[in-house]
Write a protein that holds these residues in place. Sequence first.
Motif, PDB file in Angstrom:
ATOM      1  N   SER A  94       0.831  -1.207   0.000  1.00 47.86           N
ATOM      2  CA  SER A  94       0.000   0.000   0.000  1.00 47.86           C
ATOM      3  C   SER A  94       0.863   1.253   0.000  1.00 47.86           C
ATOM      4  N   GLU A  95       0.349   2.290  -0.637  1.00 53.57           N
ATOM      5  CA  GLU A  95       0.959   3.619  -0.532  1.00 53.57           C
ATOM      6  C   GLU A  95       0.447   4.239   0.759  1.00 53.57           C
ATOM      7  N   VAL A  96       1.340   4.720   1.614  1.00 51.58           N
ATOM      8  CA  VAL A  96       0.943   5.225   2.929  1.00 51.58           C
ATOM      9  C   VAL A  96       1.214   6.720   3.030  1.00 51.58           C
ATOM     10  N   LEU A  97       0.189   7.457   3.442  1.00 52.04           N
ATOM     11  CA  LEU A  97       0.301   8.898   3.671  1.00 52.04           C
ATOM     12  C   LEU A  97      -0.110   9.182   5.101  1.00 52.04           C
ATOM     13  N   ILE A 112       4.604  12.360   4.250  1.00 48.84           N
ATOM     14  CA  ILE A 112       4.142  13.121   5.405  1.00 48.84           C
ATOM     15  C   ILE A 112       3.549  14.455   4.970  1.00 48.84           C
ATOM     16  N   TYR A 113       2.396  14.781   5.542  1.00 45.09           N
ATOM     17  CA  TYR A 113       1.779  16.088   5.345  1.00 45.09           C
ATOM     18  C   TYR A 113       1.590  16.730   6.719  1.00 45.09           C
ATOM     19  N   SER A 114       2.447  17.693   7.041  1.00 48.22           N
ATOM     20  CA  SER A 114       2.313  18.406   8.318  1.00 48.22           C
ATOM     21  C   SER A 114       1.320  19.551   8.130  1.00 48.22           C
ATOM     22  N   LEU A 115       0.083  19.172   7.833  1.00 51.18           N
ATOM     23  CA  LEU A 115      -0.967  20.134   7.495  1.00 51.18           C
ATOM     24  C   LEU A 115      -2.278  19.711   8.146  1.00 51.18           C
ATOM     25  N   TRP A 116      -3.224  20.634   8.183  1.00 46.82           N
ATOM     26  CA  TRP A 116      -4.578  20.284   8.570  1.00 46.82           C
ATOM     27  C   TRP A 116      -5.178  19.459   7.436  1.00 46.82           C
ATOM     28  N   PRO A 117      -6.094  18.549   7.750  1.00 46.84           N
ATOM     29  CA  PRO A 117      -6.648  17.680   6.705  1.00 46.84           C
ATOM     30  C   PRO A 117      -7.193  18.435   5.496  1.00 46.84           C
ATOM     31  N   GLU A 118      -7.890  19.554   5.729  1.00 48.95           N
ATOM     32  CA  GLU A 118      -8.454  20.312   4.603  1.00 48.95           C
ATOM     33  C   GLU A 118      -7.357  20.760   3.638  1.00 48.95           C
ATOM     34  N   ILE A 160      -4.134  15.855  -2.241  1.00 48.44           N
ATOM     35  CA  ILE A 160      -4.251  14.401  -2.329  1.00 48.44           C
ATOM     36  C   ILE A 160      -5.522  14.043  -3.079  1.00 48.44           C
ATOM     37  N   GLN A 161      -5.403  13.158  -4.044  1.00 50.67           N
ATOM     38  CA  GLN A 161      -6.561  12.726  -4.816  1.00 50.67           C
ATOM     39  C   GLN A 161      -7.225  11.547  -4.106  1.00 50.67           C
ATOM     40  N   LEU A 162      -8.311  11.814  -3.421  1.00 51.17           N
ATOM     41  CA  LEU A 162      -9.059  10.739  -2.775  1.00 51.17           C
ATOM     42  C   LEU A 162      -9.918  10.041  -3.822  1.00 51.17           C
ATOM     43  N   ASP A 163     -10.019   8.721  -3.723  1.00 48.52           N
ATOM     44  CA  ASP A 163     -10.823   7.961  -4.675  1.00 48.52           C
ATOM     45  C   ASP A 163     -11.264   6.667  -4.010  1.00 48.52           C
TER      46      ASP A 163
END
Length: 231
Positions: A98-101, A120-126, A132-135
């Motif tokens: 799996s690709e892990v974020l 790693i994304y040191s950000l708020w989810p929004e 990030i392309q959610l699908d």
Amino acid sequence: MQFSELAKTNKLRASRTPIVEIVDLRSGNQTLHLDRIPENDPLRFEIEIALNDGVSRRVSVGTENYFLRVHAPKRRIVVVGAVHITQHLAPMASATGSEVLVIDPREAFASAARFPGATIYSLWPEEAFAAIQLDRSTAVIAVTHDPKIDDPAIVAALSHGCFYVGALGSRKTHAARLDRFQSYGFSREQLLSIRAPIGLDIGARSPAEIAVSILAEVIAFQAGRVGRELI
């Protein structure tokens, strides 16, 4: 396959678009189908099964034989919360291919040192989900226990049809979560799809065991085996 079709296939795969390549075994002709299939297509049912399973197969319709070659996006697991559970979950998920974020606005937690190999994304989810392309090949796992961080992630996952949406918390915590979500316009079916308490019920207690139960549930969900008894 002609070069133009191959280029189109590669472009679609890069954009994480599910594709079924149909090979007519009599003529050798090849055509591409995306996830929107015409109602009158005689292969509609077989294509839908192939897309849902992500498994290539040979099929027959009447006297005609076809090979359906599936190009499914790689499973992506997005974990919201750089916590102890995630430190165990991330490497295990990577080991399954799996690709892990990992997303967490708390920079002290979301670091490459704690999550080697993960994006790693040191950000708020929004903010993170804007990049990030959610699908429907994506699982979103919310484990911070903080509604300010978890809720936006769950909302985004439900809105984009992610195949798995799970959230840490007790039944009481989840009941309060559902009360908050009532005003967001989601259907009852969408709200009931949130897996909470998260993970298969294997009696997990430690962060590592909880990570195992979560990953097992994600795999079971994508394989269509949720609800079956564990053997």
